[in-house]
Motif scaffolding. Structure first.
Motif, short mmCIF file in Angstrom:
data_model
loop_
_atom_site.label_atom_id
_atom_site.label_comp_id
_atom_site.label_asym_id
_atom_site.label_seq_id
_atom_site.Cartn_x
_atom_site.Cartn_y
_atom_site.Cartn_z
N ALA A 57 -4.74 1.04 8.36
CA ALA A 57 -5.03 -0.40 8.60
C ALA A 57 -3.93 -0.88 9.67
CB ALA A 57 -4.19 -1.12 7.43
N LEU A 58 -2.79 -0.37 9.91
CA LEU A 58 -1.97 -0.45 10.82
C LEU A 58 -2.39 -0.20 12.37
CD1 LEU A 58 1.50 0.48 9.22
CD2 LEU A 58 1.10 -1.79 10.36
N ARG A 59 -2.90 0.67 12.33
CA ARG A 59 -3.45 1.25 13.72
C ARG A 59 -4.70 0.44 14.18
NH1 ARG A 59 -4.35 5.09 17.11
NH2 ARG A 59 -3.00 6.73 17.41
N THR A 60 -5.45 -0.05 13.31
CA THR A 60 -6.53 -1.06 13.63
C THR A 60 -6.37 -2.19 14.18
OG1 THR A 60 -8.06 0.33 12.06
CG2 THR A 60 -8.85 -2.25 12.48
N VAL A 61 -5.18 -2.90 13.45
CA VAL A 61 -4.66 -4.08 13.70
C VAL A 61 -3.97 -4.12 15.04
CG1 VAL A 61 -3.23 -6.09 13.10
CG2 VAL A 61 -4.78 -4.87 11.07
N ALA A 62 -3.13 -2.98 15.07
CA ALA A 62 -2.57 -2.76 16.41
C ALA A 62 -3.34 -2.77 17.69
CB ALA A 62 -1.42 -1.55 16.44
N ALA A 63 -4.30 -2.25 17.37
CA ALA A 63 -5.37 -1.59 18.51
C ALA A 63 -6.07 -3.03 18.92
CB ALA A 63 -6.49 -0.72 18.22
N ARG A 64 -6.32 -3.92 17.88
CA ARG A 64 -6.82 -5.30 18.14
C ARG A 64 -5.94 -6.00 19.22
NH1 ARG A 64 -7.47 -7.71 13.03
NH2 ARG A 64 -8.81 -6.01 12.68
N HIS A 65 -4.81 -6.24 18.94
CA HIS A 65 -3.63 -6.82 19.69
C HIS A 65 -3.53 -6.33 20.83
CE1 HIS A 65 -2.57 -9.78 16.66
NE2 HIS A 65 -2.38 -8.62 15.61
N ILE A 66 -3.56 -4.89 21.15
CA ILE A 66 -3.49 -4.30 22.55
C ILE A 66 -4.65 -4.59 23.44
CG2 ILE A 66 -3.68 -1.98 23.88
CD1 ILE A 66 -1.81 -0.83 21.02
N LYS A 67 -5.81 -4.58 22.76
CA LYS A 67 -6.98 -5.01 23.60
C LYS A 67 -6.99 -6.28 24.10
CE LYS A 67 -12.03 -4.96 23.07
NZ LYS A 67 -13.40 -4.49 22.46
N ALA A 68 -6.19 -7.47 23.12
CA ALA A 68 -6.14 -8.60 23.61
C ALA A 68 -4.88 -8.70 24.44
CB ALA A 68 -6.06 -9.68 22.24
N ARG A 79 0.74 -1.16 0.13
CA ARG A 79 -0.08 0.13 0.11
C ARG A 79 0.83 1.14 0.05
NH1 ARG A 79 -5.04 -1.31 4.08
NH2 ARG A 79 -6.02 -2.65 2.68
N ILE A 80 1.98 1.55 0.86
CA ILE A 80 3.02 2.47 0.79
C ILE A 80 3.58 2.52 -0.65
CG2 ILE A 80 4.98 3.25 1.82
CD1 ILE A 80 4.02 1.99 4.43
N ALA A 81 3.94 1.36 -1.06
CA ALA A 81 4.51 1.28 -2.49
C ALA A 81 3.48 2.07 -3.39
CB ALA A 81 4.95 0.17 -2.95
N ASP A 82 2.28 1.60 -3.38
CA ASP A 82 1.25 2.28 -4.35
C ASP A 82 0.70 3.61 -3.86
OD1 ASP A 82 1.36 -0.14 -5.49
OD2 ASP A 82 -0.46 -0.90 -4.48
N GLN A 83 1.53 4.31 -2.78
CA GLN A 83 1.13 5.47 -2.29
C GLN A 83 -0.19 5.57 -1.55
OE1 GLN A 83 1.87 8.84 -5.13
NE2 GLN A 83 4.15 8.20 -5.04
N GLN A 84 -0.64 4.57 -1.11
CA GLN A 84 -2.00 4.43 -0.29
C GLN A 84 -1.71 4.72 1.34
OE1 GLN A 84 -3.96 0.92 -1.37
NE2 GLN A 84 -4.33 1.57 -3.34
N PHE A 85 -1.01 5.91 1.64
CA PHE A 85 -0.35 6.19 2.79
C PHE A 85 -1.64 6.10 4.05
CE2 PHE A 85 2.60 8.45 -0.12
CZ PHE A 85 3.70 7.56 -0.22
N TYR A 86 -2.76 6.69 3.74
CA TYR A 86 -3.75 6.65 4.49
C TYR A 86 -4.31 5.55 4.88
CZ TYR A 86 -8.36 7.83 6.94
OH TYR A 86 -9.22 7.91 7.78
#
Length: 324
Positions: A28-39, A16-23
């Motif tokens: 995506a990273l924030r969402t997945v990380a938050a899921r792991h933190i909750k667990a 995604r970063i290579a495709d310049q889909q930075f947002y």
């Protein structure tokens, strides 16, 4: 999260970063990380945030990358991650990827200072991280920021600080200010109770000043009345004062301290901004009580990130805002 699943997640983000889909990558990273933190799967969250922040910062996305870097440090706090080789390496790797003018960089440093102070072995933060931050600011010609970190750094920090102060002095057309530059290091270190590094900073600074030839040849090595060997500069008495001040602090002699200040009262009157620092030093080493004394280390940490006050650029005297 298994290693293979983590790799797949990071590979998708990298694409995604290579495709310049930075947002999209950031969210995506924030969402997945938050899921792991909750667990309470903190290791997985930290790994994702670390690598994701790296990739975004390398892509020049300081805002998104900086946000993930701060989220990683926040996860350190939640997980009570100590300051160790691994966490320090992660912190420094991300710090090195920030552009100096990126606003998130300052916020990131503040988060790291708070985390290292609450989870490290040293109450006010990790000296090695302070040395790294201070050295970086010194290289970027940001002396006010550099000294705040170097004053709480490692045994190598006074060398960096003294060299920076000498370079600063070298740009000053007036040789008269020679004492004011190094007073920032000497009084700063003594204010936090660090005689070793106060002396080291002078030991690095004075030979460079002599070699520069800016003070002429009217100086000599002599033994003071209290038995210490110093380099005497008849035309620059505050340099003599700073050397003797260290010797008096080593002895923790209140009477000697008062006599020293009285002996140099005329010169110190011309540098009135030094008074508060000397009051603190007298209280710390000689037990000379002064009203309304703050805690210098708490003050230093409390205003690490306050706007710098440059004062008179040609005479950089220690000021309350500079010490605190």
């Amino acid at each position: 999260m298994s290693a293979s699943k983590l790799e797949k997640t990071l590979a998708r983000v990298k694409q995604r970063i290579a495709d310049q889909q930075f947002y999209e990558a950031h969210q995506a990273l924030r969402t997945v990380a938050a899921r792991h933190i909750k667990a309470q799967q903190y290791d997985h969250a930290i790994e994702l945030l670390y690598h994701g922040a790296q990739q975004l910062l390398q892509a020049g996305e300081g805002g998104s990358g900086g946000d993930l870097a701060r989220y990683m440090v926040d996860t350190y706090k939640t997980a009570k991650v100590p300051v160790n080789i691994e966490s320090r390496l992660q912190v420094v790797t991300l710090f090195d990827l920030f552009k100096p003018d990126e606003p998130r960089r300052k916020e990131y440093i503040q988060d790291v200072v708070q985390w290292s102070g609450s989870n490290g072995d040293v109450k006010y933060g990790d000296p090695e991280l302070f040395h790294i931050f201070g050295s970086a600011f010194a290289n970027e010609d940001s002396p006010y920021e550099a000294e705040k970190f170097l004053l709480l750094g490692t045994k190598d920090s006074p060398v960096v600080l003294a060299n920076m102060l000498f370079e600063w002095f070298s740009e000053d057309p007036s040789a008269y200010t020679v004492s004011f530059y190094i007073s920032r290091a000497v009084l700063g270190y003594l204010s936090v109770g660090n005689i070793r590094d106060a002396k080291k900073s002078l030991d690095v600074y004075i030979p460079q000043v002599i070699s520069s030839g800016r003070l002429g040849t009217n100086h000599q090595t002599a033994t003071s009345s209290i038995g210490d060997t110093i380099t005497v500069f008849p035309e620059y008495p505050l340099l003599n004062f700073l050397q003797l001040l260290i010797a008096v602090c080593q002895r923790k002699d209140a009477d000697l301290f008062r006599r020293l200040r009285f002996r140099y009262k005329t010169e110190l009157k011309d540098a009135a901004a030094l008074d508060e620092a000397l009051d603190r030093i007298g209280e710390r080493f000689c037990g000379i009580q002064v009203r309304n004394q703050g805690n210098i280390l708490s003050d230093l940490m409390g205003s690490f990130f306050a706007p710098a006050q440059s004062g008179n650029a040609s005479v950089p005297q220690i000021q309350n805002s500079d010490l605190d």
